[in-house]
Scaffold this motif. Structure first.
Motif, PDB file in Angstrom:
ATOM      1  N   CYS A   1     -11.374  14.280 -47.433  1.00 57.38           N
ATOM      2  CA  CYS A   1     -10.023  14.828 -47.560  1.00 57.38           C
ATOM      3  C   CYS A   1      -9.356  14.330 -48.836  1.00 57.38           C
ATOM      4  O   CYS A   1      -8.723  15.110 -49.556  1.00 57.38           O
ATOM      5  N   LYS A   2      -9.505  13.059 -49.117  1.00 59.07           N
ATOM      6  CA  LYS A   2      -8.918  12.492 -50.338  1.00 59.07           C
ATOM      7  C   LYS A   2      -9.526  13.135 -51.578  1.00 59.07           C
ATOM      8  O   LYS A   2      -8.812  13.526 -52.507  1.00 59.07           O
TER       9      LYS A   2
ATOM     10  N   CYS B   1     -13.793  21.646 -45.184  1.00 57.34           N
ATOM     11  CA  CYS B   1     -13.805  22.066 -46.590  1.00 57.34           C
ATOM     12  C   CYS B   1     -14.675  21.211 -47.499  1.00 57.34           C
ATOM     13  O   CYS B   1     -14.921  21.599 -48.642  1.00 57.34           O
TER      14      CYS B   1
ATOM     15  N   GLU C   1     -12.101  11.410 -43.646  1.00 55.79           N
ATOM     16  CA  GLU C   1     -10.903  10.984 -44.375  1.00 55.79           C
ATOM     17  C   GLU C   1     -11.168  10.887 -45.875  1.00 55.79           C
ATOM     18  O   GLU C   1     -10.336  11.292 -46.689  1.00 55.79           O
TER      19      GLU C   1
ATOM     20  N   GLU D   1      -2.678  19.152 -50.347  1.00 54.33           N
ATOM     21  CA  GLU D   1      -2.986  18.149 -49.338  1.00 54.33           C
ATOM     22  C   GLU D   1      -4.049  18.705 -48.387  1.00 54.33           C
ATOM     23  O   GLU D   1      -3.842  19.738 -47.759  1.00 54.33           O
ATOM     24  N   VAL D   2      -5.174  18.012 -48.323  1.00 55.78           N
ATOM     25  CA  VAL D   2      -6.237  18.383 -47.388  1.00 55.78           C
ATOM     26  C   VAL D   2      -6.099  17.459 -46.194  1.00 55.78           C
ATOM     27  O   VAL D   2      -6.020  16.251 -46.347  1.00 55.78           O
ATOM     28  N   LYS D   3      -6.065  18.054 -45.022  1.00 61.27           N
ATOM     29  CA  LYS D   3      -5.811  17.281 -43.799  1.00 61.27           C
ATOM     30  C   LYS D   3      -7.106  16.991 -43.064  1.00 61.27           C
ATOM     31  O   LYS D   3      -8.027  17.756 -43.078  1.00 61.27           O
TER      32      LYS D   3
ATOM     33  N   GLY E   1     -13.939  20.672 -51.332  1.00 61.24           N
ATOM     34  CA  GLY E   1     -12.790  21.474 -51.726  1.00 61.24           C
ATOM     35  C   GLY E   1     -13.145  22.601 -52.681  1.00 61.24           C
ATOM     36  O   GLY E   1     -12.273  23.325 -53.148  1.00 61.24           O
TER      37      GLY E   1
ATOM     38  N   THR F   1      -9.002  21.523 -44.308  1.00 60.62           N
ATOM     39  CA  THR F   1      -9.142  20.357 -43.443  1.00 60.62           C
ATOM     40  C   THR F   1     -10.592  19.901 -43.425  1.00 60.62           C
ATOM     41  O   THR F   1     -11.501  20.693 -43.681  1.00 60.62           O
ATOM     42  N   ASP F   2     -10.794  18.630 -43.151  1.00 67.84           N
ATOM     43  CA  ASP F   2     -12.144  18.090 -42.994  1.00 67.84           C
ATOM     44  C   ASP F   2     -12.064  16.893 -42.050  1.00 67.84           C
ATOM     45  O   ASP F   2     -11.016  16.248 -41.957  1.00 67.84           O
TER      46      ASP F   2
ATOM     47  N   SER G   1      -8.501  16.804 -51.903  1.00 68.10           N
ATOM     48  CA  SER G   1      -7.112  16.896 -52.348  1.00 68.10           C
ATOM     49  C   SER G   1      -7.016  16.746 -53.865  1.00 68.10           C
ATOM     50  O   SER G   1      -6.249  17.466 -54.520  1.00 68.10           O
TER      51      SER G   1
END
Length: 86
Positions: free
Chosen positions: A74-75, A48, A71, A84-86, A51, A67-68, A78
């Motif tokens: 993802c933060k 993603c 890390e 919450e993106v995982k 986002g 998801t991505d 989100s």
């Protein structure tokens, strides 16, 4: 390993990546995609990034799992999406 190089790049450059992609207008593509779905359908946004698309899909009433591999992205995603993106 190449994979680690790619993830390291996105982890180190997450903020500039988000800044450079968040406002890109993809509505024409998003509309073509969502025209095939009905409100409430489930979308997996795999990779993603910022986002941007996840946020758009959520605003149109879709259920999104994002998801991505990075890390740090993802933060950031989100924060952008409110999920919450995982």
């Amino acid at each position: 390993m190449k994979n680690n190089e790619t993830l390291n790049y996105y982890n180190k450059n997450a903020e500039s990546f988000v800044d450079g992609t968040i406002a890109v207008d993809f509505e024409e593509t998003q509309l073509r995609f969502t025209a095939k779905l009905k409100e409430g359908d489930f979308i997996l946004d795999f990779g993603c990034g910022s986002g941007r698309d996840t946020k758009y899909f959520l605003s149109k009433g879709f259920v999104v799992d994002a998801t991505d591999g990075s890390e740090e992205l993802c933060k950031k995603a989100s924060e952008v999406t409110g999920i919450e993106v995982k």
